[in-house]
Design a protein around this motif. Structure first.
Motif, mmCIF file in Angstrom:
data_model
loop_
_atom_site.group_PDB
_atom_site.id
_atom_site.type_symbol
_atom_site.label_atom_id
_atom_site.label_comp_id
_atom_site.label_asym_id
_atom_site.label_seq_id
_atom_site.Cartn_x
_atom_site.Cartn_y
_atom_site.Cartn_z
ATOM 1 N N LEU A 123 0.784 -1.635 -0.342
ATOM 2 C CA LEU A 123 0.045 0.249 0.079
ATOM 3 C C LEU A 123 0.823 1.101 0.342
ATOM 4 O O LEU A 123 1.770 1.515 0.489
ATOM 5 C CB LEU A 123 -0.851 0.190 0.488
ATOM 6 N N PRO A 124 0.140 2.467 -0.903
ATOM 7 C CA PRO A 124 1.730 3.010 -0.799
ATOM 8 C C PRO A 124 0.766 4.309 0.463
ATOM 9 O O PRO A 124 -0.055 4.296 0.535
ATOM 10 C CB PRO A 124 0.535 4.234 -1.951
ATOM 11 N N THR A 125 1.512 4.854 0.469
ATOM 12 C CA THR A 125 1.714 6.118 1.680
ATOM 13 C C THR A 125 3.096 7.589 1.877
ATOM 14 O O THR A 125 3.685 6.994 0.759
ATOM 15 C CB THR A 125 1.824 5.475 2.986
ATOM 16 N N LYS A 126 2.220 8.010 2.359
ATOM 17 C CA LYS A 126 3.226 9.455 2.729
ATOM 18 C C LYS A 126 4.072 9.641 4.101
ATOM 19 O O LYS A 126 5.002 10.341 4.560
ATOM 20 C CB LYS A 126 2.281 10.479 2.428
ATOM 21 N N THR A 127 3.551 8.502 5.348
ATOM 22 C CA THR A 127 4.542 8.184 6.328
ATOM 23 C C THR A 127 5.223 7.995 6.424
ATOM 24 O O THR A 127 5.753 7.066 5.169
ATOM 25 C CB THR A 127 3.147 7.644 7.408
ATOM 26 N N GLY A 144 7.334 6.752 -7.368
ATOM 27 C CA GLY A 144 6.610 7.561 -7.571
ATOM 28 C C GLY A 144 5.027 7.398 -7.814
ATOM 29 O O GLY A 144 4.301 5.640 -8.135
ATOM 30 N N CYS A 145 3.814 7.834 -7.644
ATOM 31 C CA CYS A 145 2.416 7.534 -8.143
ATOM 32 C C CYS A 145 2.615 7.952 -9.573
ATOM 33 O O CYS A 145 3.114 8.338 -10.112
ATOM 34 C CB CYS A 145 1.387 9.154 -7.959
ATOM 35 N N PRO A 146 2.119 6.425 -9.626
ATOM 36 C CA PRO A 146 1.559 6.525 -12.129
ATOM 37 C C PRO A 146 0.675 8.058 -12.202
ATOM 38 O O PRO A 146 0.352 7.294 -13.603
ATOM 39 C CB PRO A 146 0.527 5.726 -11.569
ATOM 40 N N PHE A 147 0.205 8.214 -11.474
ATOM 41 C CA PHE A 147 -0.595 9.429 -12.185
ATOM 42 C C PHE A 147 -0.207 10.533 -11.692
ATOM 43 O O PHE A 147 -0.921 11.631 -12.784
ATOM 44 C CB PHE A 147 -2.001 9.371 -11.463
ATOM 45 N N THR A 148 0.683 11.037 -11.031
ATOM 46 C CA THR A 148 0.636 12.054 -11.089
ATOM 47 C C THR A 148 2.519 12.339 -10.447
ATOM 48 O O THR A 148 3.673 13.318 -10.356
ATOM 49 C CB THR A 148 0.224 13.257 -9.411
ATOM 50 N N GLY A 149 2.885 11.138 -10.566
ATOM 51 C CA GLY A 149 4.440 11.229 -10.239
ATOM 52 C C GLY A 149 5.339 11.815 -9.051
ATOM 53 O O GLY A 149 6.144 11.243 -8.662
ATOM 54 N N GLU A 150 4.235 11.567 -7.678
ATOM 55 C CA GLU A 150 4.562 12.013 -6.653
ATOM 56 C C GLU A 150 5.223 11.155 -6.212
ATOM 57 O O GLU A 150 4.775 9.991 -5.933
ATOM 58 C CB GLU A 150 2.924 12.651 -5.706
ATOM 59 N N LYS A 151 6.386 11.450 -5.381
ATOM 60 C CA LYS A 151 7.109 10.785 -4.033
ATOM 61 C C LYS A 151 6.214 10.005 -3.027
ATOM 62 O O LYS A 151 5.592 10.587 -2.684
ATOM 63 C CB LYS A 151 8.372 10.808 -3.713
ATOM 64 N N LEU A 152 5.826 8.388 -3.258
ATOM 65 C CA LEU A 152 5.548 8.221 -2.118
ATOM 66 C C LEU A 152 6.380 7.090 -1.247
ATOM 67 O O LEU A 152 7.447 6.272 -2.215
ATOM 68 C CB LEU A 152 4.461 6.705 -2.764
ATOM 69 N N LEU A 153 5.481 6.515 -0.043
ATOM 70 C CA LEU A 153 6.626 5.329 0.198
ATOM 71 C C LEU A 153 5.621 4.099 -0.206
ATOM 72 O O LEU A 153 4.674 4.122 0.633
ATOM 73 C CB LEU A 153 6.359 5.283 1.185
ATOM 74 N N ALA A 154 6.397 2.756 -0.476
ATOM 75 C CA ALA A 154 5.785 1.739 -0.900
ATOM 76 C C ALA A 154 5.539 0.893 0.546
ATOM 77 O O ALA A 154 6.955 0.246 0.717
ATOM 78 C CB ALA A 154 5.626 0.741 -1.527
#
Length: 305
Positions: A123-127, A144-154
């Motif tokens: 699951l992706p998160t920003k925490t 990277g978010c597949p929609f916005t490219g935003e950095k996330l943590l899996a």
């Protein structure tokens, strides 16, 4: 005859084997399945991986007894007093033997079990982004978010071999009512390959069906039902008994040394074969002190149509 209803000895012997991963203590400070932990020690299980958020002294106890090879947790210790001395001895000195520690936050543990419950790999998160927690962590990767490219943590899914969960009441099939703080219990039950349910009491299916929204665990997930009153002591069970603060304080003081822990272990675990014997050792006066004194009943809900 209902084949799910077993004694604690039978349930641990049948479903907990060396090398397994176990999730327990999923309601955080309440509903911790101590009686199951004691039986695991008495049956001499080894090389276990313990998974949980705040385990209180259950994980420390299992580590000190030599049952554990790895801990996947947000915190291990004695919530009221601080350090878990067996955990410290294992990490710092390799006593009784070295253990591996996979660090999590309470939230990333919750996400990992939720992912497994959903059947997805992560699951992706920003925490935890920007913290040291994901650095070289085997279960966390920046993506990277597949929609916005935003950095996330899996956060990778965790699939325990078995969940051991304490509840207030269930029917003979394991359909269980839980109330108060439930923490991540629902996800832990669905993430695990099998489940031992430890219940304060077994009630009729009519009682469970009378309040379906309180049925947090459905019986089809449950492998074994163990009726074990006071199975969570010294942790609290909402509506049944309170937290035994004195017990945690005594554990903290008596387990500072390895010799002190061995004496504690022989007295409270190895020296008592059943929960009944444990309660006799605890004493009737202390049991009466811990019982809920003032009821706080919820209002009845009308499920009519």
């Amino acid at each position: 005859m209902n084949r799910k209803i077993l004694s604690m000895q039978e349930a641990i012997a049948r479903f907990v084997r060396d090398g397994m991963s176990i999730v327990a203590g999923t309601a955080l400070e309440s509903l911790i399945p101590f009686s199951a932990g004691h039986e695991i020690i008495r049956q001499g299980r080894r090389d276990l991986t313990l998974i949980g958020p705040i385990s209180d002294i259950l994980f420390d106890l299992l580590i000190g007894a030599g049952c554990v090879r790895k801990v996947v947790a947000a915190w291990v210790g004695n919530v009221m007093m601080g350090s878990g001395y067996n955990f410290r001895r294992a990490v710092e000195e390799g006593i009784p033997h070295p253990i591996d520690v996979e660090d999590h936050s309470n939230f990333t543990i919750a996400l990992a079990l939720h992912a497994a419950a959903l059947g997805v790999p992560y699951l992706p998160t920003k925490t935890a982004l920007g913290s040291d927690l994901p650095v070289n962590h085997p279960g966390m990767k920046e993506i990277g978010c597949p929609f916005t490219g935003e950095k996330l943590l899996a956060v990778q899914a965790i699939h325990p071999d078995i969940a051991i969960i304490q509840v207030q009441r269930c029917d003979p099939e394991g359909n269980a009512h839980i109330w108060g703080n439930t923490g991540i219990t629902g996800d832990a039950a669905r993430a695990s390959r099998s489940l031992i349910l430890v219940t304060e009491e077994i009630v009729s299916p009519d009682i469970i069906r009378s309040d379906p929204n309180r049925t947090l665990i459905p019986g089809f997930l449950v492998s074994a039902v163990v009726e074990e009153p006071w199975g969570a002591h010294p942790s609290p069970v909402q509506g049944y008994y309170n937290r035994d603060h004195g017990f945690y304080k005594d554990y903290h003081e008596e387990t500072k040394t390895l010799e002190g822990f061995q004496k504690w272990l022989n007295r409270w675990v190895k020296g008592v074969e059943t929960r009944h014997s444990y309660l006799q050792l605890l004493g009737e006066e202390r049991i009466q002190e811990l019982k809920v004194k003032k009821e706080a009943l919820s209002a009845p809900a009308n499920f009519g149509y």
